[in-house]
Design a protein around this motif. Structure first.
Motif, mmCIF file in Angstrom:
data_model
loop_
_atom_site.group_PDB
_atom_site.id
_atom_site.type_symbol
_atom_site.label_atom_id
_atom_site.label_comp_id
_atom_site.label_asym_id
_atom_site.label_seq_id
_atom_site.Cartn_x
_atom_site.Cartn_y
_atom_site.Cartn_z
ATOM 1 N N VAL A 126 0.890 -1.199 0.021
ATOM 2 C CA VAL A 126 0.092 0.081 0.001
ATOM 3 C C VAL A 126 0.841 1.360 -0.050
ATOM 4 O O VAL A 126 1.863 1.342 0.901
ATOM 5 N N LEU A 127 0.516 2.252 -0.628
ATOM 6 C CA LEU A 127 1.266 3.599 -1.066
ATOM 7 C C LEU A 127 0.351 4.500 -0.752
ATOM 8 O O LEU A 127 -0.909 4.412 -1.649
ATOM 9 N N LYS A 128 0.587 5.603 0.021
ATOM 10 C CA LYS A 128 -0.489 6.602 0.163
ATOM 11 C C LYS A 128 0.417 8.062 0.050
ATOM 12 O O LYS A 128 1.533 8.087 0.768
ATOM 13 N N THR A 129 -0.189 8.708 -0.778
ATOM 14 C CA THR A 129 0.720 10.076 -0.909
ATOM 15 C C THR A 129 -0.322 11.276 -0.842
ATOM 16 O O THR A 129 -1.562 11.173 -1.205
ATOM 17 N N ALA A 130 0.123 12.435 -0.650
ATOM 18 C CA ALA A 130 -0.580 13.771 -0.479
ATOM 19 C C ALA A 130 0.005 14.566 -1.553
ATOM 20 O O ALA A 130 0.955 14.692 -1.937
ATOM 21 N N ASP A 131 -1.017 15.513 -2.186
ATOM 22 C CA ASP A 131 -0.600 16.457 -3.197
ATOM 23 C C ASP A 131 0.110 17.660 -2.400
ATOM 24 O O ASP A 131 0.814 18.244 -3.223
ATOM 25 N N ASP A 132 0.213 17.836 -1.119
ATOM 26 C CA ASP A 132 0.746 18.735 -0.634
ATOM 27 C C ASP A 132 1.148 18.337 0.897
ATOM 28 O O ASP A 132 0.540 17.688 1.539
ATOM 29 N N SER A 133 2.602 18.511 1.058
ATOM 30 C CA SER A 133 2.968 17.887 2.330
ATOM 31 C C SER A 133 3.170 18.830 3.562
ATOM 32 O O SER A 133 3.276 18.342 4.778
ATOM 33 N N SER A 134 2.581 20.121 3.217
ATOM 34 C CA SER A 134 2.365 20.969 4.596
ATOM 35 C C SER A 134 1.391 21.894 4.153
ATOM 36 O O SER A 134 1.037 22.272 3.030
ATOM 37 N N VAL A 135 0.446 22.251 5.377
ATOM 38 C CA VAL A 135 -0.548 23.074 4.975
ATOM 39 C C VAL A 135 -0.477 24.122 6.305
ATOM 40 O O VAL A 135 -0.139 23.787 7.135
ATOM 41 N N PRO A 136 -1.267 25.406 5.835
ATOM 42 C CA PRO A 136 -1.205 26.399 6.888
ATOM 43 C C PRO A 136 -2.146 25.734 8.030
ATOM 44 O O PRO A 136 -3.060 24.935 7.883
ATOM 45 N N GLU A 137 -1.930 26.215 9.216
ATOM 46 C CA GLU A 137 -2.675 26.066 10.436
ATOM 47 C C GLU A 137 -4.108 26.142 10.222
ATOM 48 O O GLU A 137 -5.078 25.527 10.940
ATOM 49 N N THR A 138 -4.659 27.043 9.435
ATOM 50 C CA THR A 138 -5.998 27.442 9.315
ATOM 51 C C THR A 138 -6.709 26.317 8.301
ATOM 52 O O THR A 138 -7.855 26.511 8.270
ATOM 53 N N GLY A 139 -5.707 25.600 7.855
ATOM 54 C CA GLY A 139 -6.426 24.523 6.857
ATOM 55 C C GLY A 139 -6.294 24.768 5.553
ATOM 56 O O GLY A 139 -6.301 26.079 5.024
ATOM 57 N N GLN A 140 -6.400 23.572 4.788
ATOM 58 C CA GLN A 140 -6.425 23.493 3.405
ATOM 59 C C GLN A 140 -6.783 22.389 2.896
ATOM 60 O O GLN A 140 -6.599 21.321 3.615
ATOM 61 N N SER A 141 -7.464 22.269 1.846
ATOM 62 C CA SER A 141 -7.890 20.894 1.350
ATOM 63 C C SER A 141 -6.523 20.444 0.844
ATOM 64 O O SER A 141 -5.582 20.752 0.134
ATOM 65 N N VAL A 142 -6.483 18.885 1.078
ATOM 66 C CA VAL A 142 -5.570 18.090 0.663
ATOM 67 C C VAL A 142 -5.960 16.805 -0.162
ATOM 68 O O VAL A 142 -6.756 16.115 0.210
ATOM 69 N N THR A 143 -5.394 16.534 -1.186
ATOM 70 C CA THR A 143 -5.736 15.350 -2.044
ATOM 71 C C THR A 143 -5.015 14.351 -1.731
ATOM 72 O O THR A 143 -3.658 14.404 -1.721
ATOM 73 N N PHE A 144 -5.404 13.219 -1.155
ATOM 74 C CA PHE A 144 -4.603 11.950 -0.901
ATOM 75 C C PHE A 144 -4.788 10.865 -2.068
ATOM 76 O O PHE A 144 -5.884 10.627 -2.795
ATOM 77 N N THR A 145 -3.726 10.242 -2.663
ATOM 78 C CA THR A 145 -3.839 9.177 -3.402
ATOM 79 C C THR A 145 -3.494 8.071 -3.093
ATOM 80 O O THR A 145 -2.418 7.787 -2.021
ATOM 81 N N TYR A 146 -4.182 6.982 -3.089
ATOM 82 C CA TYR A 146 -4.042 5.517 -2.356
ATOM 83 C C TYR A 146 -3.695 4.492 -3.505
ATOM 84 O O TYR A 146 -4.358 4.464 -4.461
ATOM 85 N N ARG A 147 -2.627 3.716 -3.467
ATOM 86 C CA ARG A 147 -2.295 2.734 -4.543
ATOM 87 C C ARG A 147 -2.089 1.518 -3.765
ATOM 88 O O ARG A 147 -1.282 1.413 -2.812
ATOM 89 N N VAL A 148 -2.952 0.597 -4.050
ATOM 90 C CA VAL A 148 -2.758 -1.013 -3.396
ATOM 91 C C VAL A 148 -2.149 -1.875 -4.606
ATOM 92 O O VAL A 148 -2.849 -1.957 -5.709
ATOM 93 N N THR A 149 -1.174 -2.535 -4.378
ATOM 94 C CA THR A 149 -0.662 -3.200 -5.449
ATOM 95 C C THR A 149 -0.411 -4.831 -5.039
ATOM 96 O O THR A 149 -0.175 -5.054 -3.667
ATOM 97 N N ASN A 150 -0.949 -5.552 -5.846
ATOM 98 C CA ASN A 150 -0.674 -6.751 -5.509
ATOM 99 C C ASN A 150 0.636 -7.288 -5.619
ATOM 100 O O ASN A 150 1.031 -7.625 -7.102
ATOM 101 N N SER A 151 1.284 -7.584 -4.608
ATOM 102 C CA SER A 151 3.037 -7.727 -4.708
ATOM 103 C C SER A 151 3.123 -9.446 -4.547
ATOM 104 O O SER A 151 4.403 -9.717 -4.576
ATOM 105 N N GLY A 152 2.136 -10.067 -4.509
ATOM 106 C CA GLY A 152 2.219 -11.499 -4.341
ATOM 107 C C GLY A 152 2.083 -12.422 -5.663
ATOM 108 O O GLY A 152 2.407 -11.805 -6.899
ATOM 109 N N THR A 153 2.015 -13.505 -5.594
ATOM 110 C CA THR A 153 1.821 -14.557 -6.710
ATOM 111 C C THR A 153 0.621 -15.103 -7.012
ATOM 112 O O THR A 153 0.418 -15.647 -8.104
ATOM 113 N N VAL A 154 -0.223 -14.728 -6.196
ATOM 114 C CA VAL A 154 -1.807 -15.033 -6.515
ATOM 115 C C VAL A 154 -2.654 -14.042 -6.439
ATOM 116 O O VAL A 154 -2.237 -13.006 -6.057
#
Length: 168
Positions: free
Chosen positions: A140-168
């Motif tokens: 599983v890999l999770k990334t954000a489009d911005d790694s810092s935000v002001p204390e007042t807040g801001q919208s952050v978009t997260f991307t989630y990637r799930v990879t089958n790293s097995g053989t089944v």
């Protein structure tokens, strides 16, 4: 002759019948690995034909109930190879096997041979390979489009990637 040189003679004959001695062979089939992952693996089978009878035999057929007609090993162990009493020959064949976990693959090797009097003999042997359960694996890999935000807040978009790293 006796002391007076009188001759005596007699003869007797006996007939001995020769009985046909029947041929016999014994086959052995083994796998280099008796359990493989369910996802598949190449298995090398060894096929051996032994002349277990008292007369020479010639191999007339080699087959496997799953893999079909077997060609053997040319010049070493194939249809047409003659084996003296007590002699053996062998060859190998590799096949990719896969199947559901917990199930088995069974296949039967059959060889036929005949003696000089064309008396047929045959034998069979099987090999069993079990399929082992392969556990799943993911990354599983999770990334954000911005790694810092002001204390007042801001919208952050997260991307989630799930990879089958097995053989089944």
């Amino acid at each position: 002759e006796d002391a007076g040189t009188n001759d005596a003679s007699d003869d007797e004959s006996e007939t001995v019948a020769f009985e046909d001695v029947l041929p016999a062979i014994t086959v052995l089939k083994t796998a280099d690995d008796n359990s493989v992952p369910e996802t598949g693996q190449s298995v090398t089978f060894t096929y051996r034909v032994t002349n277990s009878g008292p007369v020479a035999v010639t191999i007339t057929s080699l087959s496997d109930d799953v893999f079909g007609v077997l060609t053997g090993d040319p010049g070493v162990c194939e249809v047409g190879t003659t084996l003296a009493a007590g002699a053996f020959c062998e060859f190998t064949g590799s096949h990719l096997l896969s199947g559901p976990a917990g199930s088995t693959h069974t296949n039967v090797f059959t060889a036929h041979a005949e003696d000089a009097g064309t008396n047929d003999t045959s034998d069979t042997d099987d090999a069993v390979v079990t399929f082992e359960d392969v556990l799943p694996a993911i990354t599983v890999l999770k990334t954000a489009d911005d790694s810092s935000v002001p204390e007042t807040g801001q919208s952050v978009t997260f991307t989630y990637r799930v990879t089958n790293s097995g053989t089944v």
